[in-house]
Design an enzyme around this catalytic site. Sequence first.
Site, PDB file in Angstrom:
ATOM      1  N   SER A  25       2.491   6.231   7.000  1.00  0.00           N
ATOM      2  CA  SER A  25       3.426   6.093   8.122  1.00  0.00           C
ATOM      3  C   SER A  25       4.870   6.168   7.641  1.00  0.00           C
ATOM      4  O   SER A  25       5.789   6.387   8.435  1.00  0.00           O
ATOM      5  CB  SER A  25       3.204   4.759   8.836  1.00  0.00           C
ATOM      6  N   GLN A  26       5.086   5.999   6.319  1.00  0.00           N
ATOM      7  CA  GLN A  26       6.453   6.064   5.790  1.00  0.00           C
ATOM      8  C   GLN A  26       7.082   7.434   5.993  1.00  0.00           C
ATOM      9  O   GLN A  26       8.307   7.549   6.015  1.00  0.00           O
ATOM     10  CB  GLN A  26       6.458   5.691   4.306  1.00  0.00           C
ATOM     11  N   GLU A  62      -2.225  -2.889   3.895  1.00  0.00           N
ATOM     12  CA  GLU A  62      -1.770  -3.603   2.703  1.00  0.00           C
ATOM     13  C   GLU A  62      -2.448  -4.965   2.551  1.00  0.00           C
ATOM     14  O   GLU A  62      -2.416  -5.567   1.486  1.00  0.00           O
ATOM     15  CB  GLU A  62      -0.253  -3.788   2.740  1.00  0.00           C
ATOM     16  N   GLY A  77       6.996   3.300  -2.762  1.00  0.00           N
ATOM     17  CA  GLY A  77       6.838   4.262  -1.670  1.00  0.00           C
ATOM     18  C   GLY A  77       8.057   4.321  -0.768  1.00  0.00           C
ATOM     19  O   GLY A  77       8.490   5.400  -0.353  1.00  0.00           O
TER      20      GLY A  77
END
Length: 438
Positions: free
Chosen positions: A179-180, A326, A104
């Site tokens: 949020s990436q 995560e 990601g």
Amino acid sequence: MAPNPTHTALWPAPYASGAVDATVHVPGSKSVTNRALVLAALASEPGWLRRPLRSRDTLLMAGGLRAMGVEIEEGVGPDGTGEAWRVVPAGLRGPATVDVGNAGTVMRFLPPVATLADGPVRFDGDPRSYERPLNGVIDALRRLGARIDDDDRGALPMTVHGGGALDGGTVEVDASSSSQFVSALLLSAPRFNQGVEVRHTGATLPSMPHIRMTVDMLRAVGAQVDTPESGGEPNVWRVTPGALLGRDLTIEPDLSNAQPFLAAALITGGRVVIPDWPARTTQPGDRLREIFTEMGGSCELTEYGLVLTGSGAVHGIDVDLGEVGELTPGVAAVAALADSPSTLRGVAHLRLHETDRLAALTKEINELGGDVTETADGLHIRPRRLHGGVFHTYEDHRMATAGAIIGLAVDGVQIENVATTAKTLPDFPELWTGMLGA
């Protein structure tokens, strides 16, 4: 086509016959390593990354930057000790091809970098990468002046036509699925002509600690960043254009990857020490101290590192993991072995991770005799007596370590494709058996 033996091989998860007592040196953080690589590549001078993580995701990031002309030299540090990477920025260039694998951070952080390259940069990856959301980055970059060919899929494969610069400015993005999307735009923003103002428009924003990590690392290399926490508007981040400094940075251990080892102490009533656990960090894994204490362990942060001691009992938990999604697979594995039910909330976005982690956890734990049900935004776990069987990983590193956690307490668990842990935690099987004294 013959099956790939590394994908079909079954790894007998070691069963713990007694309390674990071990010190485990966890490799460096993937999240910190990959952010540090991007910032060093965009700096105005060379920099050093000490104790970087060498894993599939970080090597893909380094490979993508090299493809665009950045020099990354692997060796020892400037003082002659320890592994370090020297990053020498260069004029970014195309044509280039970036293999994102299923990372990601690579598929989202490098397209903004590619807009600064002089020429086209093609992005491709594993089949699963085509299914992961990328529209937030693609749409935002287009609004900031980039030209991107993705056949209107909002996903890989695609080509970014770098023009050597990007105007930047104000952009709205819905980062509810990752949020990436925000971090990706912020990391390259100091090099945009007008910097960037990112306005998140979605109803939720998962994994806020990762955005705080991005902001802290930007500030550490000289960027000016205004955030909601520093008195700005809610859900708005502003980065001013300017030069970035080359730094000598030591990478923290990956606290999320410490999870299975800490879980081992909790489950077996033993003791595990993780050296170099930072006193202050933006890593989501730091929340494990609180979660595993509530589940029956006790944590002590010493000058040497973090010590987690199990009490011999594992308790269920009702917890919102929205900021630390995560950690969900590992928490679910421990919860399946607890003495009372658990509810894990706030993690609907995990359906879009390396695999649909909520469906995968439900299926795999239930096939070992568990009682897990999916909710709208998480899991409800009622502990049952589990039995051995195959635990599938779906090419997801955190599924593999979750299965290993269960295998400590349940004899006969076999992990399919444990090699997928190389994504972020190289040599996991060796570290795991070493912890058990094998």
